[in-house]
Design a protein around this motif. Structure first.
Motif, mmCIF file in Angstrom:
data_model
loop_
_atom_site.group_PDB
_atom_site.id
_atom_site.type_symbol
_atom_site.label_atom_id
_atom_site.label_comp_id
_atom_site.label_asym_id
_atom_site.label_seq_id
_atom_site.Cartn_x
_atom_site.Cartn_y
_atom_site.Cartn_z
ATOM 1 N N ALA A 30 0.834 -1.208 0.000
ATOM 2 C CA ALA A 30 0.000 0.000 0.000
ATOM 3 C C ALA A 30 0.866 1.254 0.000
ATOM 4 O O ALA A 30 0.605 2.213 -0.752
ATOM 5 N N SER A 31 1.911 1.264 0.822
ATOM 6 C CA SER A 31 2.808 2.417 0.879
ATOM 7 C C SER A 31 3.515 2.634 -0.456
ATOM 8 O O SER A 31 3.706 3.772 -0.893
ATOM 9 N N THR A 32 3.897 1.537 -1.099
ATOM 10 C CA THR A 32 4.584 1.637 -2.386
ATOM 11 C C THR A 32 3.664 2.222 -3.449
ATOM 12 O O THR A 32 4.037 3.139 -4.190
ATOM 13 N N ILE A 33 2.440 1.688 -3.534
ATOM 14 C CA ILE A 33 1.491 2.165 -4.546
ATOM 15 C C ILE A 33 1.092 3.615 -4.273
ATOM 16 O O ILE A 33 0.907 4.402 -5.204
ATOM 17 N N LEU A 34 0.975 3.970 -2.995
ATOM 18 C CA LEU A 34 0.581 5.336 -2.631
ATOM 19 C C LEU A 34 1.506 6.370 -3.236
ATOM 20 O O LEU A 34 1.076 7.467 -3.617
ATOM 21 N N PHE A 35 2.781 6.017 -3.376
ATOM 22 C CA PHE A 35 3.756 6.987 -3.854
ATOM 23 C C PHE A 35 3.790 7.123 -5.375
ATOM 24 O O PHE A 35 4.774 7.629 -5.929
ATOM 25 N N VAL A 36 2.706 6.715 -6.043
ATOM 26 C CA VAL A 36 2.554 7.091 -7.464
ATOM 27 C C VAL A 36 1.942 8.486 -7.564
ATOM 28 O O VAL A 36 1.780 9.012 -8.657
ATOM 29 N N TYR A 37 1.626 9.118 -6.418
ATOM 30 C CA TYR A 37 0.977 10.429 -6.490
ATOM 31 C C TYR A 37 1.832 11.509 -7.166
ATOM 32 O O TYR A 37 1.264 12.421 -7.780
ATOM 33 N N PRO A 38 3.183 11.461 -7.120
ATOM 34 C CA PRO A 38 3.927 12.461 -7.897
ATOM 35 C C PRO A 38 3.634 12.377 -9.398
ATOM 36 O O PRO A 38 3.563 13.393 -10.089
#
Length: 209
Positions: free
Chosen positions: A3-11
């Motif tokens: 979840a943390s990894t996928i969350l960082f697609v926000y950039p």
């Protein structure tokens, strides 16, 4: 971890929103930095033995990432930009509180914090990673814009890993070190990117002359 990894697609989402909706030019350095940061974040993730992922879980974390991207863009490109940082932070936290009140069945599921030490933990969480973080994010968006702020946010897993190694004696492997190096490189490129492009263009013009 996933979840943390996928969350960082926000950039990436921020860069796409800025490019599509506000015609912001995305330089090759910015694109490279985004890809490098995402690759580094992927290396920081430690897998769960190949277990199948929940489609609903992936959708929820992508929606979370999108909502964060919209918040970052909204602070920079709407009337919220004129709102003082403290007021903006207050309303952001107030909205978050309203969501939690509903999720807790209107506070009927709240539990009393059992000890003074845990109260100190609660206060630390409220002040440092919540209030201070939101204030700094809002200020950063005002000063440097949405896309650089989003990419600089990729440092979050690096700081988490740093404290994990420092305080909880987590193992620092070559893979994790490579991930950290990639993220720091991406962030550095974002910071010096504009001046680097200007210098390169000046050198090209001098060579043509």
């Amino acid at each position: 971890g996933i979840a943390s990894t996928i969350l960082f697609v926000y950039p990436v989402m921020v860069a796409v929103i800025m490019a599509v909706c506000f015609k912001e030019k995305i330089s090759a350095i910015t694109v490279f930095s985004i890809l490098l940061a995402l690759s580094g974040i992927a290396l920081l993730y430690q897998g769960d033995d190949g277990k199948p992922l929940s489609a609903i879980g992936i959708l929820l974390v992508l929606l979370s990432s999108l909502s964060y991207a919209i918040y970052i863009v909204g602070v920079n490109r709407s009337t919220l930009k004129e709102l003082p940082t403290t007021k903006l932070t207050f309303y952001a936290i107030l909205f978050g509180l309203s969501v939690y009140i509903v999720r807790l069945d209107f506070c009927t599921q709240l539990q009393m914090v059992p000890s003074a030490w845990l109260w100190a933990d609660v206060l630390a969480l409220a002040i440092l990673p919540t209030s201070v973080s939101l204030v700094c994010t809002a200020l950063a968006i005002h000063y440097i814009g949405s896309t650089p702020t989003a990419i600089l946010g990729a440092l979050e897993p690096v700081t988490a890993l740093f404290f994990g190694v420092l305080l909880f004696h987590e193992q620092l492997t070559p893979r994790l070190m490579a991930g950290i190096l990639m993220i720091i490189t991406a962030v550095t490129l974002i910071i010096i990117g504009r001046s680097l492009v200007k210098k390169m263009s000046m050198l090209l013009q001098m060579n043509k002359k």
